[in-house]
Scaffold this active site. Structure first.
Site, PDB file in Angstrom:
ATOM      1  CE  LYS A   1      -3.869  -1.945  -0.260  1.00 45.65           C
ATOM      2  NZ  LYS A   1      -5.056  -1.198  -1.179  1.00 45.65           N
TER       3      LYS A   1
ATOM      4  CB  SER B   1      -4.089 -10.656   2.377  1.00 42.57           C
ATOM      5  OG  SER B   1      -2.925  -9.801   2.383  1.00 42.57           O
TER       6      SER B   1
HETATM    7  C1  LIG Z   1      -2.713  -6.943   3.943  1.00 43.91           C
HETATM    8  C2  LIG Z   1      -3.654  -6.447   2.669  1.00 43.91           C
HETATM    9  N1  LIG Z   1      -3.716  -7.582   1.731  1.00 43.91           N
HETATM   10  C3  LIG Z   1      -4.751  -7.417   0.586  1.00 43.91           C
HETATM   11  C4  LIG Z   1      -5.347  -6.042   0.435  1.00 43.91           C
HETATM   12  C5  LIG Z   1      -6.199  -5.755  -0.787  1.00 43.91           C
HETATM   13  O1  LIG Z   1      -5.524  -5.067  -1.974  1.00 43.91           O
HETATM   14  P1  LIG Z   1      -6.458  -4.276  -2.793  1.00 43.91           P
HETATM   15  O2  LIG Z   1      -7.094  -2.966  -2.008  1.00 43.91           O
HETATM   16  O3  LIG Z   1      -5.533  -3.672  -3.776  1.00 43.91           O
HETATM   17  O4  LIG Z   1      -7.548  -5.057  -3.267  1.00 43.91           O
HETATM   18  C6  LIG Z   1      -5.186  -4.956   1.337  1.00 43.91           C
HETATM   19  C7  LIG Z   1      -5.762  -3.646   1.055  1.00 43.91           C
HETATM   20  O5  LIG Z   1      -5.822  -2.939   2.282  1.00 43.91           O
HETATM   21  C8  LIG Z   1      -3.999  -5.017   2.704  1.00 43.91           C
HETATM   22  O6  LIG Z   1      -3.836  -4.371   3.494  1.00 43.91           O
END
Ligand SMILES: Cc1ncc(COP(=O)(O)O)c(C=O)c1O
Length: 326
Positions: free
Chosen positions: A48, A282
Site C-alpha cells: 500500500k 492475505s
Molecule cells: C494486507 C492486505 N492484503 C490485501 C489487500 C487488498 O488489496 P487491494 O485493496 O489492492 O485489493 C489489502 C488492502 O488494504 C491489504 O492491506
C-alpha cells in the site's frame, strides 16, 4: 525502479522495486511455478506504500492537494501506514481512521510515523481481529465526518485512480520485466480490487491470454456471486463482502478462488517455515490460491502473486502460534 542503484532523496523513492521470488519449496511435486512479489519489503512493510505515493502525487499534480492541507483515509492499517510515510516526508498532517478489529501494531506504527489515529468501535457482536462489511461502514461514516469537519483531502483508496494506477504503472510492469514476460496467470485477494485491476491490466496488455483470478474468503465470496454464509474472517485487508468494487467494473475476471482462514494461516506458516518469507494473512491466502490453481485450471503454468504485507503486523494475532515456553 532499481532502488539499490542510487541514493534516495527520501524514503518515498525507496517505494516499489520489490524482489520477485520463485516459491520452489511450496510447489514441490506440483507442475508449474509460483512467483511471489515481496511487497512486505516496502518502507511501510506493505504494497500500500505504492498507492499512497501515487494517490498523493496525483492529487498534488491536479492541484487538489495544496501544501499543509490535512489528508484523511479509512484504512485497515496498510494504506494508512503508506500515507503516514508519504505525508511525513511531504509535510501533510495525516489522520488515519481504522476499525478496532484490525491489529493494534498497525495503529501504533501509524502513530509513530506522525499520524493521528482514530479507532472506531466494531459493529455490535463483531469478533475482534475480524473486520466485516458492517464494521467497515462505521469506519467510513467516521472518516466522512472528519473530512467534513477539517476540510481535509480524502485519499480514498476505493475511488482514486492512483490506487489502481500504482499497480498498473509499476507493480505489473515490474513483474513482467523480472519474469521476462513468462507470467501466464495472476491471482489476488481483493480489498479495493486496485491491485487486481492494475496488475491484471498490465499483464493482459503484454499477453491477452494471461488468466486472472480474484481470491475471496470462503463464506464471503460475493464477487463470485455466492451467498454469504459468514462475513467474518481473519484475512485482514479485504473480503469486505462488497458486491461492487469500482476498479473491477467491466474488467475481465477469469475465475474466482475461495480460501478459508485455516488455509491462509497454514500457507503463511509454510511460507515462513519453508521459504523464509514472513508475510501476513492475505499473502498466505494468495499463495494458497495459487497452489490450488496449479492443482486445477493452471496446471503447468507460471502464476504471479503479491505477498501484500509483513508477518510482523500480526504478532498479536493467531497467525503465528505461541511458543511452547511462553
Ligand atoms: C494486507 C492486505 N492484503 C490485501 C489487500 C487488498 O488489496 P487491494 O485493496 O489492492 O485489493 C489489502 C488492502 O488494504 C491489504 O492491506
Amino acid at each position: 525502479m532499481d532502488r539499490s542503484a542510487k541514493i534516495c532523496k527520501s524514503v518515498n523513492e525507496a517505494i516499489g522495486g520489490t524482489p520477485l521470488v520463485e516459491l520452489s519449496r511450496l510447489t514441490r511435486g506440483l507442475e508449474g511455478r509460483v512467483l511471489a512479489k515481496l511487497e512486505y519489503l516496502n518502507p511501510g512493510f506493505s504494497k500500500k506504500d505504492r498507492i499512497a505515493l501515487q494517490m498523493i502525487e496525483e492529487a498534488e499534480r491536479s492541484g487538489e492537494l495544496q501544501p499543509g492541507r490535512t489528508v484523511v483515509e479509512l484504512t485497515s492499517g496498510n494504506t494508512g501506514t503508506g500515507l503516514a510515510i508519504v505525508c511525513a516526508v511531504k509535510g501533510y498532517p495525516f489522520v488515519a481512521v481504522m476499525s478496532r478489529g484490525n491489529s493494534i501494531e498497525r495503529a501504533r506504527m501509524m502513530a509513530a510515523l506522525g499520524a493521528e489515529v482514530v479507532l472506531v468501535d466494531q459493529a455490535p457482536g463483531a469478533v475482534p481481529g475480524q473486520v466485516s462489511g458492517e464494521s467497515l461502514a462505521l469506519v467510513e461514516e467516521a472518516a466522512r465526518g472528519i473530512v467534513a469537519e477539517r476540510g481535509a483531502f480524502r485519499a480514498d483508496q476505493f475511488s482514486l485512480e492512483g490506487n489502481y494506477r500504482a499497480h498498473y504503472l509499476h507493480t505489473g510492469p515490474e513483474i513482467i520485466a523480472q519474469s521476462n514476460g513468462s507470467v501466464q496467470a495472476f491471482c489476488d485477494f481483493a480489498g479495493t480490487g486496485g491491485s487486481f485491476a492494475g496488475v491484471s491490466r498490465a499483464l493482459r496488455e503484454q499477453d491477452p491470454r494471461a488468466l486472472c483470478f480474484v481470491v475471496e474468503p470462503a463464506g464471503a465470496a460475493v464477487l463470485a456471486g455466492c451467498a454469504i454464509t459468514s462475513s467474518e474472517h481473519k484475512i485482514q485487508g479485504g473480503g469486505y463482502s462488497l458486491k461492487e468494487l469500482k476498479f473491477l467494473e467491466g474488467l475481465r475476471i477469469d475465475g474466482y478462488v475461495q480460501v478459508t482462514d485455516r488455509e491462509a494461516i497454514a500457507t503463511s506458516r509454510r511460507l515462513a517455515a519453508e521459504e523464509g518469507i514472513f508475510a501476513g494473512f492475505s499473502s498466505g491466502a494468495n499463495a494458497a490460491a495459487a497452489l490450488k490453481l496449479l492443482e486445477g485450471p493452471c496446471r503447468g503454468k507460471t502464476i504471479a502473486v503479491l505477498l501484500c504485507d509483513s508477518g510482523l503486523k500480526y504478532l498479536s494475532t493467531d497467525l503465528w502460534p505461541p511458543l511452547e515456553s511462553e
